[in-house]
Scaffold this motif. Structure first.
Motif, short mmCIF file in Angstrom:
data_model
loop_
_atom_site.label_atom_id
_atom_site.label_comp_id
_atom_site.label_asym_id
_atom_site.label_seq_id
_atom_site.Cartn_x
_atom_site.Cartn_y
_atom_site.Cartn_z
N GLY A 1 41.54 44.51 24.84
CA GLY A 1 41.95 45.58 25.71
C GLY A 1 41.14 45.01 27.02
N MET A 2 40.50 43.86 27.03
CA MET A 2 39.78 43.40 28.20
C MET A 2 40.68 43.05 29.43
SD MET A 2 37.01 40.72 26.20
CE MET A 2 37.00 39.49 27.75
N LYS A 3 42.05 42.70 29.01
CA LYS A 3 42.72 42.39 30.21
C LYS A 3 43.01 43.94 31.08
CE LYS A 3 46.91 43.63 27.22
NZ LYS A 3 46.16 44.24 26.27
N ASP A 4 42.74 44.95 30.55
CA ASP A 4 42.89 46.26 31.24
C ASP A 4 41.44 46.58 31.99
OD1 ASP A 4 45.56 46.61 30.25
OD2 ASP A 4 44.81 47.35 28.68
N LEU B 1 34.54 37.31 20.96
CA LEU B 1 35.25 37.56 22.06
C LEU B 1 36.40 36.42 22.34
CD1 LEU B 1 33.25 39.98 24.22
CD2 LEU B 1 34.91 40.55 23.02
N HIS B 2 35.91 35.19 22.12
CA HIS B 2 36.66 34.07 22.35
C HIS B 2 37.53 33.52 21.17
CE1 HIS B 2 35.21 33.82 26.65
NE2 HIS B 2 34.13 34.03 26.03
N ASP B 3 37.22 33.74 20.05
CA ASP B 3 37.88 33.44 18.84
C ASP B 3 38.33 34.55 17.90
OD1 ASP B 3 38.41 32.12 16.47
OD2 ASP B 3 36.66 31.00 16.41
N LEU C 1 34.75 44.33 18.35
CA LEU C 1 34.93 43.17 19.27
C LEU C 1 36.36 42.49 19.14
CD1 LEU C 1 31.61 41.43 18.06
CD2 LEU C 1 32.11 42.29 20.55
N GLY C 2 37.13 42.76 18.07
CA GLY C 2 38.68 42.46 18.09
C GLY C 2 39.34 43.25 19.21
#
Length: 161
Positions: free
Chosen positions: A48-51, A121-123, A42-43
């Motif tokens: 990689g979420m920005k991509d 995913l947020h922390d 998850l980390g």
């Protein structure tokens, strides 16, 4: 695959396994120890979420959260068999969660595994493995305390005067 694992949970778990570091896959064995790999996965996904493509970002995020939430929940369920999956009425929009029926069938505790994946995913500081283990141990201690001291349970059930 565990025959007690609902089909919907199995389907949700398929998606995130396509995007995980192949080195982790062998260690995802539904043991509480494997939640360390889930935490790492998850980390890495968060990094990689920005991509991710913006046109289907929300759909991908939903699938990741549902998939990892399903894995986390199924791992807890297998390690602590008193917990079972509960699927609310689909019209409510609520997600499946783990439940533990209270002593004597009175009351119930709820543990939202999907929210654990979303929180990770947020922390960056949240450790899914540690948090899950601590929460389950605390619940087990509380249940044992009530089972060994029925008078505490009976007091909880008394009508207020």
């Amino acid at each position: 695959m565990d025959m007690n694992c609902p089909d919907q949970i199995i389907q949700w778990m398929e998606f995130p396994f396509e995007f995980i570091n192949p080195e982790y896959k062998a260690g995802l064995d539904f043991s509480m120890e494997s939640l360390k790999l889930a935490n790492q996965g998850l980390g890495e996904l968060k990094a990689g979420m920005k991509d991710w493509p913006q046109d289907n970002f929300q759909q991908m995020l939903n699938m990741v959260v549902l998939g990892w939430g399903a894995y986390i929940g199924e791992t807890v369920r297998r390690s602590y068999p008193a917990w079972t999956w509960d699927f609310p009425d689909p019209s409510t929009g609520e997600l499946p969660q783990l439940v533990h029926e209270g002593l004597g069938g009175v009351g119930r505790m709820v543990w939202p595994a999907v929210k654990m994946a979303l929180a990770r995913l947020h922390d960056d500081e949240l450790d899914v493995a540690l948090c899950s283990r601590i929460q389950m141990e605390e619940v087990e201690q509380a249940i044992t305390r009530y089972e060994n001291n029925r008078e505490l349970w009976e007091k909880e059930l008394e009508e207020p005067t």
